[in-house]
Design a protein around this motif. Structure first.
Motif, PDB file in Angstrom:
ATOM      1  N   TYR A   1     -72.355  17.214  52.662  1.00  0.00           N
ATOM      2  CA  TYR A   1     -73.119  18.511  52.807  1.00  0.00           C
ATOM      3  C   TYR A   1     -72.503  19.802  52.197  1.00  0.00           C
ATOM      4  CZ  TYR A   1     -75.560  22.538  54.952  1.00  0.00           C
ATOM      5  OH  TYR A   1     -76.422  23.902  54.961  1.00  0.00           O
ATOM      6  N   MET A   2     -70.983  19.767  52.705  1.00  0.00           N
ATOM      7  CA  MET A   2     -70.172  20.851  52.312  1.00  0.00           C
ATOM      8  C   MET A   2     -70.091  20.855  50.678  1.00  0.00           C
ATOM      9  SD  MET A   2     -67.355  20.753  55.188  1.00  0.00           S
ATOM     10  CE  MET A   2     -66.353  21.955  54.244  1.00  0.00           C
ATOM     11  N   GLN A   3     -69.906  19.383  49.955  1.00  0.00           N
ATOM     12  CA  GLN A   3     -69.782  19.389  48.559  1.00  0.00           C
ATOM     13  C   GLN A   3     -70.983  19.852  47.924  1.00  0.00           C
ATOM     14  OE1 GLN A   3     -68.614  15.302  48.670  1.00  0.00           O
ATOM     15  NE2 GLN A   3     -66.339  15.817  49.052  1.00  0.00           N
ATOM     16  N   GLU A   4     -72.116  19.413  48.283  1.00  0.00           N
ATOM     17  CA  GLU A   4     -73.334  19.556  47.622  1.00  0.00           C
ATOM     18  C   GLU A   4     -73.626  21.136  47.742  1.00  0.00           C
ATOM     19  OE1 GLU A   4     -76.015  17.117  49.754  1.00  0.00           O
ATOM     20  OE2 GLU A   4     -75.191  15.255  48.957  1.00  0.00           O
ATOM     21  N   ASN A   5     -73.170  21.904  48.708  1.00  0.00           N
ATOM     22  CA  ASN A   5     -73.544  23.393  48.684  1.00  0.00           C
ATOM     23  C   ASN A   5     -72.249  24.406  48.629  1.00  0.00           C
ATOM     24  OD1 ASN A   5     -76.386  23.623  50.227  1.00  0.00           O
ATOM     25  ND2 ASN A   5     -75.315  21.550  51.203  1.00  0.00           N
ATOM     26  N   ASN A   6     -71.244  23.800  47.881  1.00  0.00           N
ATOM     27  CA  ASN A   6     -70.076  24.437  47.352  1.00  0.00           C
ATOM     28  C   ASN A   6     -69.284  25.190  48.263  1.00  0.00           C
ATOM     29  OD1 ASN A   6     -70.742  23.756  44.402  1.00  0.00           O
ATOM     30  ND2 ASN A   6     -72.373  25.149  44.581  1.00  0.00           N
ATOM     31  N   LEU A   7     -69.230  24.540  49.354  1.00  0.00           N
ATOM     32  CA  LEU A   7     -68.516  25.118  50.783  1.00  0.00           C
ATOM     33  C   LEU A   7     -67.137  24.822  50.910  1.00  0.00           C
ATOM     34  CD1 LEU A   7     -71.566  24.824  53.070  1.00  0.00           C
ATOM     35  CD2 LEU A   7     -70.741  26.842  52.077  1.00  0.00           C
ATOM     36  N   VAL A   8     -66.593  23.744  50.108  1.00  0.00           N
ATOM     37  CA  VAL A   8     -65.231  23.227  50.259  1.00  0.00           C
ATOM     38  C   VAL A   8     -64.323  24.345  50.022  1.00  0.00           C
ATOM     39  CG1 VAL A   8     -63.758  21.492  49.390  1.00  0.00           C
ATOM     40  CG2 VAL A   8     -66.080  20.702  49.861  1.00  0.00           C
ATOM     41  N   ASP A   9     -64.607  24.860  49.095  1.00  0.00           N
ATOM     42  CA  ASP A   9     -63.563  25.920  48.585  1.00  0.00           C
ATOM     43  C   ASP A   9     -63.891  27.469  48.830  1.00  0.00           C
ATOM     44  OD1 ASP A   9     -62.001  24.093  47.194  1.00  0.00           O
ATOM     45  OD2 ASP A   9     -63.194  24.226  45.413  1.00  0.00           O
ATOM     46  N   ASP A  10     -64.923  27.726  49.554  1.00  0.00           N
ATOM     47  CA  ASP A  10     -65.212  28.795  50.249  1.00  0.00           C
ATOM     48  C   ASP A  10     -64.259  29.485  51.281  1.00  0.00           C
ATOM     49  OD1 ASP A  10     -66.800  31.154  51.320  1.00  0.00           O
ATOM     50  OD2 ASP A  10     -68.843  30.526  51.103  1.00  0.00           O
TER      51      ASP A  10
ATOM     52  N   LYS B   1     -69.299  30.836  57.885  1.00  0.00           N
ATOM     53  CA  LYS B   1     -70.029  29.662  57.841  1.00  0.00           C
ATOM     54  C   LYS B   1     -69.503  28.550  58.421  1.00  0.00           C
ATOM     55  CE  LYS B   1     -71.235  31.415  53.023  1.00  0.00           C
ATOM     56  NZ  LYS B   1     -70.835  31.494  51.581  1.00  0.00           N
ATOM     57  N   TRP B   2     -70.179  28.337  59.340  1.00  0.00           N
ATOM     58  CA  TRP B   2     -69.576  27.350  60.344  1.00  0.00           C
ATOM     59  C   TRP B   2     -69.776  25.965  60.127  1.00  0.00           C
ATOM     60  CZ3 TRP B   2     -65.023  27.785  63.149  1.00  0.00           C
ATOM     61  CH2 TRP B   2     -64.685  28.985  63.540  1.00  0.00           C
ATOM     62  N   MET B   3     -69.035  24.959  60.069  1.00  0.00           N
ATOM     63  CA  MET B   3     -69.519  23.547  59.841  1.00  0.00           C
ATOM     64  C   MET B   3     -68.830  22.773  61.176  1.00  0.00           C
ATOM     65  SD  MET B   3     -70.503  23.452  56.651  1.00  0.00           S
ATOM     66  CE  MET B   3     -71.022  24.983  57.023  1.00  0.00           C
ATOM     67  N   VAL B   4     -69.856  22.247  62.012  1.00  0.00           N
ATOM     68  CA  VAL B   4     -69.521  21.805  63.338  1.00  0.00           C
ATOM     69  C   VAL B   4     -69.790  20.239  63.578  1.00  0.00           C
ATOM     70  CG1 VAL B   4     -69.705  22.251  65.800  1.00  0.00           C
ATOM     71  CG2 VAL B   4     -69.997  24.198  64.066  1.00  0.00           C
ATOM     72  N   LEU B   5     -68.562  19.826  64.176  1.00  0.00           N
ATOM     73  CA  LEU B   5     -68.765  18.181  64.634  1.00  0.00           C
ATOM     74  C   LEU B   5     -68.560  18.097  65.993  1.00  0.00           C
ATOM     75  CD1 LEU B   5     -67.057  16.511  61.593  1.00  0.00           C
ATOM     76  CD2 LEU B   5     -69.289  16.365  61.916  1.00  0.00           C
TER      77      LEU B   5
END
Length: 357
Positions: free
Chosen positions: A181-190, A257-261
């Motif tokens: 999801y992060m890769q598809e939404n250009n979040l990895v380098d954000d 932008k929080w990515m939560v597991l």
């Protein structure tokens, strides 16, 4: 004179006759021996009484003691277990709620022992009570099986058969989905993106979930900045999860932008509410484990966007099959783990109908 002698002789003979009759008469009422002898048939029936008729098969009763019996996961698991044990011959199923209370859990163990149940499935609220519970049940001759959270010794070794989930693999799958999801939404380098890992380190079955998540992040995002990865511990409770996640969010205002597991849906929903309170839902994404709270979130359109679904019904059915094996003198597998599939708003209705009611 002769007349007088004749009378005396007659009297003497009469007295003699009465005396002889008195000596021949039995002492006490004559019918007595007849009344005592009447039950003489009793000895003939005694041998039959000493050999009881073959007993009917004992009605089997199985008890399930769960740490949160009012939670959706355990309700579904308990229903499935109860239906299965009855299908396999049990007469009754007892569903007990330990209310996340160790003392109450042990009281319930004592209760089912007193009620002489034939087998126990349990998910302990405190795994440090495992040995006490198992020893009590073994002493009573009652087989016990652990569901979800293992019954363990001080070294963490399982001391009873266990049915649960493949925790490490499920953690990996949830992390893979999030990284994609992060890769598809250009979040990895954000620079405003951060990853929050919510752990439950007090429960042994939860630790591998977090380990699987962290390993996938390290493998798939080797260059993701370490100072943008946050860990926070919580227990399986919505309010505790909210407070735990909120503390991290408030302490790190640089992350927008929080990515939560998390280790369970309660953690994911708690984090979702904390993110919404902070006004950061639009750019954030949370991923659940279990899927039992996901449908409502999918319908709301919240930032709870996916879940690793594993079936409470499957865990319940398998644990029921295994405890009935033990009741019948058979040995079940020592460990049985179910796997998962990832669900989103697009496939959850087909994938997990058990949570659509």
């Amino acid at each position: 004179m002769k007349r007088t002698l004749a009378i005396l002789l007659a009297l003497t003979m009469a007295v003699t006759l009465l005396a002889s009759c008195a000596q021949s008469a039995p002492a006490g009422p004559a019918p007595a021996p007849e009344s005592v002898a009447e039950p003489a048939a009793a000895p003939e029936t005694q041998p039959d009484a000493a050999e009881p008729a073959p007993a009917e098969k004992k009605d089997v009763v199985i008890a399930g003691i769960y740490k949160f019996a009012d939670a959706t996961w355990f309700i579904n698991e308990g229903v499935a277990a109860g239906e299965k044990v009855k299908e396999l011959g049990a007469k009754d199923w007892m569903y007990l709620d330990a209310k996340d209370d160790g003392n109450l859990f042990l009281q319930m163990v004592d209760t089912v022992i007193a009620q002489k149940v034939d087998g126990v499935i349990c998910c302990p609220p405190d795994q440090t009570l495992s040995q006490v519970a198992v020893e009590k049940l073994e002493k009573a001759g009652i087989p016990v099986l652990a569901a979800d959270d293992a019954l363990i010794d001080d070294a963490g070794n399982k001391i009873a058969p266990w049915v649960g989930i493949d925790a490490y693999m499920i953690g990996q799958e949830s992390a893979k989905w999030l990284v994609n999801y992060m890769q598809e939404n250009n979040l990895v380098d954000d620079p405003e993106c951060g990853i929050m890992i919510m752990t439950t380190d007090t429960v042994t079955s939860c630790i591998p979930r977090s380990e699987g998540q962290l390993d996938i992040i390290a493998e798939m995002l080797p260059d993701f900045p370490a100072d943008h990865i946050f860990k926070t511990d919580y227990k399986m409770d919505l309010n505790v999860a909210f407070q735990s996640a909120n503390g991290v969010i408030v302490a790190n205002p640089q992350i927008k932008k929080w990515m939560v597991l998390t280790t369970g849906d309660e953690g994911t929903v708690g984090a979702t509410r904390a993110i919404e309170q902070a006004g950061l839902a639009d750019g954030s994404c949370t991923v659940g484990l279990g899927g039992y709270l996901a449908p409502a979130e999918f319908e709301k359109g919240s930032c709870f966007k996916a879940a690793a679904y594993f079936s409470a019904l499957e865990v319940g059915r398998i644990s029921a099959e295994h405890i009935m094996m033990m009741v019948n003198g058979e040995e079940p597998p020592k460990e049985t783990a179910v796997s998962c599939i990832m669900v989103t708003k697009d496939n959850y209705k087909e994938a997990m109908p058990e949570y659509l009611q």
